[in-house]
Each structure stands twice: as structure tokens, then as C-alpha cells.
Design a protein around this motif. Structure first.
Motif, PDB file in Angstrom:
ATOM      1  N   ALA A  89       3.860  -5.298   9.981  1.00 54.27           N
ATOM      2  CA  ALA A  89       3.028  -5.585   8.861  1.00 54.27           C
ATOM      3  C   ALA A  89       2.372  -6.772   8.929  1.00 54.27           C
ATOM      4  CB  ALA A  89       3.577  -5.115   7.408  1.00 54.27           C
ATOM      5  N   TYR A  90       3.344  -7.905   9.029  1.00 56.08           N
ATOM      6  CA  TYR A  90       2.841  -9.290   9.155  1.00 56.08           C
ATOM      7  C   TYR A  90       1.690  -9.545  10.412  1.00 56.08           C
ATOM      8  CZ  TYR A  90       6.657 -10.780   5.986  1.00 56.08           C
ATOM      9  OH  TYR A  90       7.451 -11.031   4.957  1.00 56.08           O
ATOM     10  N   SER A 146       1.551  11.594   4.222  1.00 56.91           N
ATOM     11  CA  SER A 146       0.340  10.873   4.026  1.00 56.91           C
ATOM     12  C   SER A 146      -0.598  11.903   3.392  1.00 56.91           C
ATOM     13  CB  SER A 146      -0.339  10.246   5.098  1.00 56.91           C
ATOM     14  OG  SER A 146      -1.328   9.404   4.515  1.00 56.91           O
ATOM     15  N   VAL A 180       2.929 -11.127  -0.974  1.00 59.90           N
ATOM     16  CA  VAL A 180       3.364  -9.870  -0.093  1.00 59.90           C
ATOM     17  C   VAL A 180       3.681 -10.623   1.301  1.00 59.90           C
ATOM     18  CG1 VAL A 180       2.668  -7.912   1.016  1.00 59.90           C
ATOM     19  CG2 VAL A 180       2.397  -8.296  -1.344  1.00 59.90           C
ATOM     20  N   TYR A 181       2.646 -11.517   1.886  1.00 57.15           N
ATOM     21  CA  TYR A 181       2.969 -11.993   3.099  1.00 57.15           C
ATOM     22  C   TYR A 181       3.239 -13.475   3.077  1.00 57.15           C
ATOM     23  CZ  TYR A 181       0.009  -8.109   4.437  1.00 57.15           C
ATOM     24  OH  TYR A 181      -0.504  -6.638   4.793  1.00 57.15           O
ATOM     25  N   ASP A 231       0.781   5.045   1.428  1.00 56.61           N
ATOM     26  CA  ASP A 231       0.138   4.444   2.602  1.00 56.61           C
ATOM     27  C   ASP A 231       0.106   2.823   2.408  1.00 56.61           C
ATOM     28  OD1 ASP A 231      -0.223   7.100   3.260  1.00 56.61           O
ATOM     29  OD2 ASP A 231      -2.153   6.694   3.857  1.00 56.61           O
ATOM     30  N   VAL A 232      -0.502   2.550   1.193  1.00 55.89           N
ATOM     31  CA  VAL A 232      -0.824   1.084   1.109  1.00 55.89           C
ATOM     32  C   VAL A 232       0.644   0.189   1.072  1.00 55.89           C
ATOM     33  CG1 VAL A 232      -1.538  -0.716  -0.902  1.00 55.89           C
ATOM     34  CG2 VAL A 232      -2.960   1.159  -0.282  1.00 55.89           C
ATOM     35  N   TYR A 233       1.660   0.910   0.365  1.00 52.66           N
ATOM     36  CA  TYR A 233       2.873   0.195   0.536  1.00 52.66           C
ATOM     37  C   TYR A 233       3.786   0.055   1.771  1.00 52.66           C
ATOM     38  CZ  TYR A 233       2.163   1.744  -4.440  1.00 52.66           C
ATOM     39  OH  TYR A 233       1.549   1.688  -5.792  1.00 52.66           O
ATOM     40  N   LEU A 234       3.288   1.177   2.585  1.00 57.68           N
ATOM     41  CA  LEU A 234       3.841   1.169   3.910  1.00 57.68           C
ATOM     42  C   LEU A 234       3.237   0.155   4.981  1.00 57.68           C
ATOM     43  CD1 LEU A 234       4.381   5.110   4.247  1.00 57.68           C
ATOM     44  CD2 LEU A 234       5.976   3.412   4.819  1.00 57.68           C
ATOM     45  N   SER A 235       1.885  -0.082   4.564  1.00 56.87           N
ATOM     46  CA  SER A 235       1.252  -1.188   5.292  1.00 56.87           C
ATOM     47  C   SER A 235       1.545  -2.521   4.920  1.00 56.87           C
ATOM     48  CB  SER A 235      -0.377  -0.842   5.548  1.00 56.87           C
ATOM     49  OG  SER A 235      -0.620  -1.193   4.145  1.00 56.87           O
ATOM     50  N   GLN A 236       2.278  -2.869   4.071  1.00 54.00           N
ATOM     51  CA  GLN A 236       2.780  -4.137   3.813  1.00 54.00           C
ATOM     52  C   GLN A 236       4.199  -4.450   3.938  1.00 54.00           C
ATOM     53  OE1 GLN A 236       1.782  -4.287  -0.505  1.00 54.00           O
ATOM     54  NE2 GLN A 236      -0.446  -4.628  -0.029  1.00 54.00           N
ATOM     55  N   PRO A 237       4.498  -5.938   4.296  1.00 46.59           N
ATOM     56  CA  PRO A 237       5.856  -6.213   4.931  1.00 46.59           C
ATOM     57  C   PRO A 237       6.900  -6.243   3.658  1.00 46.59           C
ATOM     58  CG  PRO A 237       4.362  -8.151   4.740  1.00 46.59           C
ATOM     59  CD  PRO A 237       3.799  -6.852   4.442  1.00 46.59           C
ATOM     60  N   LYS A 238       6.925  -5.423   2.636  1.00 44.96           N
ATOM     61  CA  LYS A 238       7.963  -5.450   1.718  1.00 44.96           C
ATOM     62  C   LYS A 238       8.749  -4.143   1.475  1.00 44.96           C
ATOM     63  CE  LYS A 238       7.629  -9.603   0.237  1.00 44.96           C
ATOM     64  NZ  LYS A 238       7.950 -10.265   1.679  1.00 44.96           N
ATOM     65  N   PRO A 239       9.863  -4.229   1.156  1.00 46.56           N
ATOM     66  CA  PRO A 239      10.558  -2.937   0.945  1.00 46.56           C
ATOM     67  C   PRO A 239       9.756  -1.921   0.278  1.00 46.56           C
ATOM     68  CG  PRO A 239      11.955  -4.709   0.422  1.00 46.56           C
ATOM     69  CD  PRO A 239      10.607  -5.192   0.701  1.00 46.56           C
ATOM     70  N   VAL A 240       9.532  -0.488   0.781  1.00 43.42           N
ATOM     71  CA  VAL A 240       8.709   0.392   0.413  1.00 43.42           C
ATOM     72  C   VAL A 240       8.901   0.874  -1.048  1.00 43.42           C
ATOM     73  CG1 VAL A 240       7.205   2.342   0.727  1.00 43.42           C
ATOM     74  CG2 VAL A 240       8.102   0.913   2.660  1.00 43.42           C
ATOM     75  N   THR A 270      -4.977  -3.800   7.415  1.00 43.82           N
ATOM     76  CA  THR A 270      -5.240  -2.411   7.488  1.00 43.82           C
ATOM     77  C   THR A 270      -6.424  -2.218   6.350  1.00 43.82           C
ATOM     78  OG1 THR A 270      -3.568  -1.852   5.898  1.00 43.82           O
ATOM     79  CG2 THR A 270      -3.103  -1.243   8.334  1.00 43.82           C
ATOM     80  N   LYS A 306      -2.506   5.992  11.620  1.00 45.20           N
ATOM     81  CA  LYS A 306      -1.390   5.834  10.559  1.00 45.20           C
ATOM     82  C   LYS A 306       0.003   5.897  11.267  1.00 45.20           C
ATOM     83  CE  LYS A 306      -3.347   7.983   6.631  1.00 45.20           C
ATOM     84  NZ  LYS A 306      -4.028   9.258   5.878  1.00 45.20           N
ATOM     85  N   ARG A 362       8.330  -1.485  11.262  1.00 44.67           N
ATOM     86  CA  ARG A 362       7.483  -1.597  10.187  1.00 44.67           C
ATOM     87  C   ARG A 362       6.888  -2.912   9.445  1.00 44.67           C
ATOM     88  NH1 ARG A 362       6.335  -1.158   5.358  1.00 44.67           N
ATOM     89  NH2 ARG A 362       8.234  -1.442   4.676  1.00 44.67           N
ATOM     90  N   THR A 363       8.131  -3.318   8.991  1.00 48.32           N
ATOM     91  CA  THR A 363       8.153  -4.564   8.360  1.00 48.32           C
ATOM     92  C   THR A 363       7.650  -5.999   9.161  1.00 48.32           C
ATOM     93  OG1 THR A 363       9.901  -3.887   6.845  1.00 48.32           O
ATOM     94  CG2 THR A 363       9.194  -6.241   6.347  1.00 48.32           C
ATOM     95  N   GLN A 417       0.121   8.917  -1.575  1.00 50.49           N
ATOM     96  CA  GLN A 417      -0.407   7.644  -2.200  1.00 50.49           C
ATOM     97  C   GLN A 417       0.532   6.195  -1.453  1.00 50.49           C
ATOM     98  OE1 GLN A 417      -1.195   7.327  -6.370  1.00 50.49           O
ATOM     99  NE2 GLN A 417      -1.251   9.658  -6.235  1.00 50.49           N
ATOM    100  N   ILE A 475       2.857   4.043   9.237  1.00 49.88           N
ATOM    101  CA  ILE A 475       2.734   4.859   8.337  1.00 49.88           C
ATOM    102  C   ILE A 475       3.441   6.110   8.356  1.00 49.88           C
ATOM    103  CG2 ILE A 475       1.374   6.127   6.461  1.00 49.88           C
ATOM    104  CD1 ILE A 475      -0.392   3.193   6.488  1.00 49.88           C
ATOM    105  N   LEU A 476       3.247   6.791   9.570  1.00 51.64           N
ATOM    106  CA  LEU A 476       3.617   8.055   9.872  1.00 51.64           C
ATOM    107  C   LEU A 476       4.514   7.957  11.099  1.00 51.64           C
ATOM    108  CD1 LEU A 476       0.604  10.524   9.628  1.00 51.64           C
ATOM    109  CD2 LEU A 476       2.241  10.180   8.069  1.00 51.64           C
TER     110      LEU A 476
END
Lengths: 261, 347
Positions: free
Chosen positions: B97-98, A253, B126-127, A96-105, B102, B69, B93-94, A94, B74-75
Motif C-alpha cells: 500500500a505504501y 468487495s 496514513v502514509y 476497499d478503501v481501508y484495504l488499499s491503505q497501509p494501516k490495520p484494516v 488507487t 482488486k 498488503r500493508t 465498503q 483487496i481481493l
């Protein structure tokens, strides 16, 4: 930094709105946790009525112990509500959503849930302190420090236990055991533990730092204990964050359907 | 040509524990576990130009989602390199993401108990979007995606189609350069699918957003994408423009003939049994018979279409006749078939 702070505030606002979506459920859950804690404290009251002093601990100290433990656990659960669920989130894919956002996971994941029962715990901690604590500015400040350290220790220990899921896969069982065991150890006076048990409580499973707060921090301020508790909180939370960060490279994942609530 | 993303020998293997059936197998696995390396993605090469719309196709377990992914950070891959919007996904990654958006059909970023407008607000934080710019952008997307009527309705009360429109709108809020979609139309009805494709096409056209999607739906590919990459068993099988893929790889047409009412006996099956060619000409296969309608699969390499149509019209009175390209689903099935029989297809 200010961007992350604004994100945290927005996340907590959204969590609160989500928790309040079912008002009756919110008040019932928080209220039931309050009652549950009160019953425990009542048993201690009966115990101390028969044995007024146990290893230097009195009923007032045990009440403050509960205030610190429940209060610390409460604020951590309200603001970082996913900390007991790290293993489940990792092993079920679960993140994935946090990993796709630009904030510390880790931060993003921890703050994306608010525990309603945690609100009950926090309210319980405050009320018990108002009843049995030292209400001078110094007393309130020390209680606030105790709450802060207790909450950080809870999060740090569970971040370490939860991150094991990156290596051993299904770590939910272990994390659940650590969670239950750690909470149990924080609500007993540390004075009853001796020898190796005491060493473990102040090293591997740092519940002793929370359990000893009413004495070492609040009743007789001991700078050595305060420094040790601060270091333990810093070390355990840093280790948790580091382990989680290293573990992300092993994240596998998954294909489970997930919704945020 | 400016590249939006590029992957070189990108691979991912998972270590999987193998267990025999039953309690004995479980006990054996407990004390002497057997591990097997499973290749999810087998060192694939990809490159997608800025503004391109590309589909990654393949059956379940082909490695589509794993590829997406890895490209979104992600992976972490076990082999190879990739650059997405100029960055290495798993190392930066960070920052990445900007620049990307996804949409995972099975993983929602909307808060289940709250209306979409609350999630939009959180995503703007977030962004770290400028407040005025965010408000303008949100209003524009709400208008284009027609979200107005349910913007303030809790997500749990929305239909799947309404939720997916909100998901995609949310992913466009920060103006991503590249949009990754993993099964975006899964479980949706035809009308909603069409609306979603239209909106994605519009963003691609107006903002030059690169679109990279995986789908099981041939319609998504045919209507949205200019190029298709077919992967199977973790490796790239075919990388072709969608139009070419259909024309070049499948030299067959589907001919559907509806017999006239005056034809006797009534059903096409009987008619074929009594009057049609016996056997059918080389390269023509009887695909299906429904009532008076007959569907023929015609291999143009073996049969001349003019000759076939002439023979058909001479043999019977025909009410209707259509000649169509095969569907993309048929094309992909055909590609898999070629791989099985020939041991691989070169693009």
C-alpha cells in the motif's frame, strides 16, 4: 507504533470535525440520547421506590450500571464508531478503501466514524457517575477500568458478530440482533438472572461482565471477577480481530457507490 | 526491462447462489439452495513494465475490476500468482500500500462533509509522510491540479469533476510507484476528462509512475495508454500497443462525404437512391446518412481506397471528404464480434 498512534489521533480529529460540521444536529442527537437514557433511569427510580432492594441491588447500583453501560458504549462509539456496522460494511463491499491503505484494516475501519449519539451516552455515563458514584481517586480509577472493559467487550462482541458477514454474506440482521440483545442485557442487574441464563451471560454473550461491574468491581472489589472481566474483554476482542483477519481472505468487495462521512 | 507488475494464471471464482423467480423459487432456495461457481477472472497472464501506461478493457462483467482488486491486495485470488512492485499483493498488503496508489471512480476516499485539505492531512498520517515533505508535495499537487479555489470547501459541495481531481491528487500524495485507476473518468464531462488525463500523463512523465487503468472510455485509453489489454469472459483476448490495436485488428476506414449544395435533390439519401452505385462496391457499407452527409465503412482488404475516392469524385460534386481510423470503441466491438464468430482471437 507511533505512526499508528499519530494516524489514530488524526482520524479522531477528522471524525470530530466531520461530526461538528452540523453543530445543531450534533447537539440535538447527543442531547436526545442523554434524555432517552434519563427516562430509562427514571423508570428504574419508580421501580426501586416500590421495591428498594432486588436480589441485593439498590437504586444506586442500577444508576452505576447505567453509568458503566452507557459510558462504555459511549466512548467505544465515539472513538470506534463503526463497530456496530461491521457486518454492513463487509457485506456491501465498503472495505476497499481501508484495504488499499497501509494501516490495520479493522482499526482503520472502526476509527473512520464517530457516533454522535455515542457522545450523548458517554456524557450521560459521566454525569450519572458524578451523581451516584464514589468520587474518591480509587472510585474514579475503578469506574475508568469498568468503562474501559465495557467498551472493549462491546467492540469485541460486535467484531465477532460483524465478521460473520465474511462467511454468511448478509449478516446485518444477525449482527443487529446481537447488538440490540447485548445492549439490553447490559442494562439489567445481573442478580435477576439465574441458572443457565447466568451461565450464558458470563460466557457466550458476556453482557454479565458489564452488568456486574457496579457490584464486583466498584462496590466490593472482587479480584476474581476483575480478572475474569479482563480476560473476557481480551478474549472477545482478540477473537473478533482474529475472525476479521481470517475473514478478509473471503472478502468479495462489491460495486456499490460509497462515500466516507 | 524492469517489471512493475506481473501476474501468472491469476484467477478468481465466486460461489453464487442461483434462485428461480417467484416465492416458490425463494422457498426452494431456502431449503435446497443451488450454488454455481462463477469465474470472474480466468487465469490471466499480465506483465507491465515500470513507467508503462496500460489499459485493461472489456465490457461489464469481463473481470476488469476484480483483476485490479487482486493486484492491489483487496481481493484474494483463487488461483495463480502475482507480483506488484516486488510484493505479493494479498500477502504483503500493508507494505504494498505504501508503493501503490488507487483511485476507484465509485468509491471515494474523501470525507464527504469535510474539505479536501482535511482528507489530505489524514492521508499524510496514513502514509506517515514527513511533515515538511508532505506540505511541499501537497502545495505542488494543489497547484498542478488547480485545486486552490475549493481546497477548503466541503466535498459535498464540489462538482463530480472537482471531486475526482481531489481524489487523484490524494492518491499521488505519497508518490506511488504504480497508480491503479478503476473507471477514473466515469460520469465526467469532456473538459474535465481531458484535464485529468493531462495530469496523469504529466505524473507518468515526470515521476515515471506506472499507470494501470480500467475504463469504458475509449478516450482514456487512446490519450493515456501505450498498451491495451482486452479481456472478455475473464480471459485475455488481446494484448497490443494501442496504435497497433487500431491499425492491425481493423483494416477498415470510415469515409465521410458531404455533398455540395449544388447537388440536386438536396438530401444525400435521395442522391444515393438516384445516382450512386447500385449496389455499393464490394467492401463498402453505408453506415449512416444525415442530411447531405454520408458515412461509409470501407474494408481495405476488399476495396482500394484510391479507386473508391476517384469513383466518388466522378459521381458527384463533393463539398468535404474525410478518411478516419475507426474509434477504439469500434475496434473493441469488432474484437468481440471476431470472438463470437471465430471462437477466439489470438493476440
Amino acid at each position: 507504533m507511533s505512526g499508528t498512534l499519530r494516524f489514530l489521533l488524526a482520524s479522531w480529529k477528522v471524525n470530530l470535525a466531520s461530526a461538528l460540521e452540523y453543530r445543531l444536529s450534533f447537539f440535538l442527537l447527543a442531547g436526545m440520547m442523554f434524555v432517552n437514557n434519563t427516562i430509562w433511569l427514571f423508570f428504574w427510580y419508580l421501580f426501586f421506590a416500590r421495591f428498594p432492594v432486588v436480589s441485593g441491588w439498590e437504586i444506586g447500583d442500577v444508576m452505576l450500571l447505567w453509568a458503566v453501560s452507557a459510558g462504555g458504549f459511549g466512548w467505544a462509539s465515539v472513538l470506534f464508531g463503526n463497530f456496530p456496522r461491521i457486518a454492513t460494511i463487509v457485506s456491501s463491499g465498503q472495505l476497499d478503501v481501508y484495504l488499499s491503505q497501509p494501516k490495520p484494516v479493522l482499526l482503520n475501519m472502526l476509527t473512520s466514524r464517530m457516533s454522535v449519539t455515542g457522545a450523548g451516552d458517554f456524557a450521560f455515563g459521566l454525569i450519572v457517575f458524578l451523581w451516584a458514584g464514589d468520587l474518591t481517586p480509587r472510585g474514579c480509577l475503578l469506574f475508568a477500568c469498568a468503562l474501559l472493559l465495557a467498551g472493549v467487550l462491546f467492540i469485541g462482541v460486535m467484531a465477532i458478530a460483524g465478521s460473520l458477514a465474511f462467511w454468511i454474506g448478509n449478516a446485518e440482521g444477525i449482527a443487529s440482533q446481537v447488538f440490540g440483545g447485548f445492549i439490553s442485557l447490559t442494562i439489567y442487574p445481573t442478580g435477576i438472572f439465574r441458572g443457565a441464563a447466568k451461565v450464558i451471560l458470563f460466557t457466550v454473550v458476556p453482557a454479565g461482565f458489564i452488568g456486574y461491574m457496579p457490584i464486583g468491581l466498584m462496590r466490593e472489589f472482587d479480584p476474581g471477577f476483575a480478572a475474569a472481566a479482563f480476560c473476557a474483554a481480551a478474549i472477545f476482542s482478540a477473537c473478533g480481530a482474529l475472525l476479521f483477519r481470517v475473514g478478509l481472505a473471503r472478502y468479495a468487495s462489491g460495486n456499490a457507490m460509497t462515500m466516507r462521512n | 526491462m524492469k517489471l512493475a507488475l506481473e501476474a501468472r494464471a491469476l484467477g478468481k471464482t465466486f460461489r453464487v447462489k442461483e434462485k428461480r423467480a417467484g416465492v416458490r423459487g425463494s422457498l426452494r432456495s431456502l431449503f435446497a439452495p443451488e450454488w454455481k461457481e462463477k469465474t470472474a477472472v480466468d487465469r490471466i497472464d499480465l506483465s507491465v513494465a515500470t513507467g508503462e501506461t496500460v489499459a485493461l478493457l472489456g465490457p461489464n462483467g469481463a473481470g476488469k475490476s476484480t483483476t485490479i482488486k487482486m493486484l492491489t491486495g483487496i481481493l484474494h485470488p483463487t488461483a495463480g500468482e502475482a507480483t506488484v512492485a516486488g510484493l505479493t499483493p494479498w500477502r504483503e498488503r500493508t507494505k504494498l500500500a505504501y508503493r501503490i496508489g488507487t483511485v476507484f471512480g465509485q468509491k471515494s476516499q474523501l470525507w464527504y462533509h469535510l474539505p479536501p485539505v482535511d482528507t489530505f492531512e489524514l492521508i499524510s498520517r496514513v502514509y506517515e509522510l514527513d511533515r515538511r515533505d508532505y506540505a511541499k508535495r501537497r502545495d505542488r499537487l494543489v497547484e498542478r491540479f488547480e485545486l486552490g479555489p475549493y481546497l477548503h470547501t466541503p466535498v459535498r459541495k464540489l462538482s463530480l469533476g472537482e471531486r475526482m481531481r481531489c481524489e487523484i491528487a490524494a492518491s499521488f500524495l505519497h508518490r506511488p510507484q504504480i497508480l491503479f485507476l478503476d473507471e477514473p473518468t466515469i460520469g465526467l464531462d469532456v473538459v474535465v476528462k481531458e484535464r485529468i488525463r493531462e495530469i496523469i500523463r504529466e505524473r507518468n512523465r515526470e515521476e515515471e509512475t506506472t499507470v494501470f487503468l480500467t475504463s469504458h472510455d475509449a478516450g482514456d485509453v487512446e490519450e493515456l495508454c501505450s498498451r491495451a489489454i482486452v479481456i472478455h469472459h475473464g480471459g485475455v483476448l488481446v494484448d497490443r500497443p494501442v496504435a497497433l490495436l487500431r491499425r492491425e485488428l481493423l483494416s477498415s476506414k470510415t469515409v465521410t462525404v458531404t455533398l455540395a449544395d449544388s447537388e440536386d435533390p438536396a438530401t444525400a439519401a435521395e442522391w444515393f437512391g438516384r445516382r450512386a452505385w447500385a449496389p455499393l462496391p464490394e467492401g463498402v457499407e453505408l453506415a449512416a446518412i444525415e442530411g447531405k452527409r454520408v458515412r461509409l465503412s470501407v474494408d481495405l482488404a476488399l476495396t482500394d481506397m484510391n479507386q473508391l475516392l476517384a469513383s466518388l469524385t466522378q459521381a458527384a460534386r463533393i463539398a468535404d471528404l474525410t478518411v478516419e481510423d475507426p474509434t477504439l470503441e469500434d475496434t473493441i466491438k469488432h474484437i468481440y464480434g471476431m470472438e463470437k464468430t471465430k471462437g477466439g482471437v489470438s493476440p
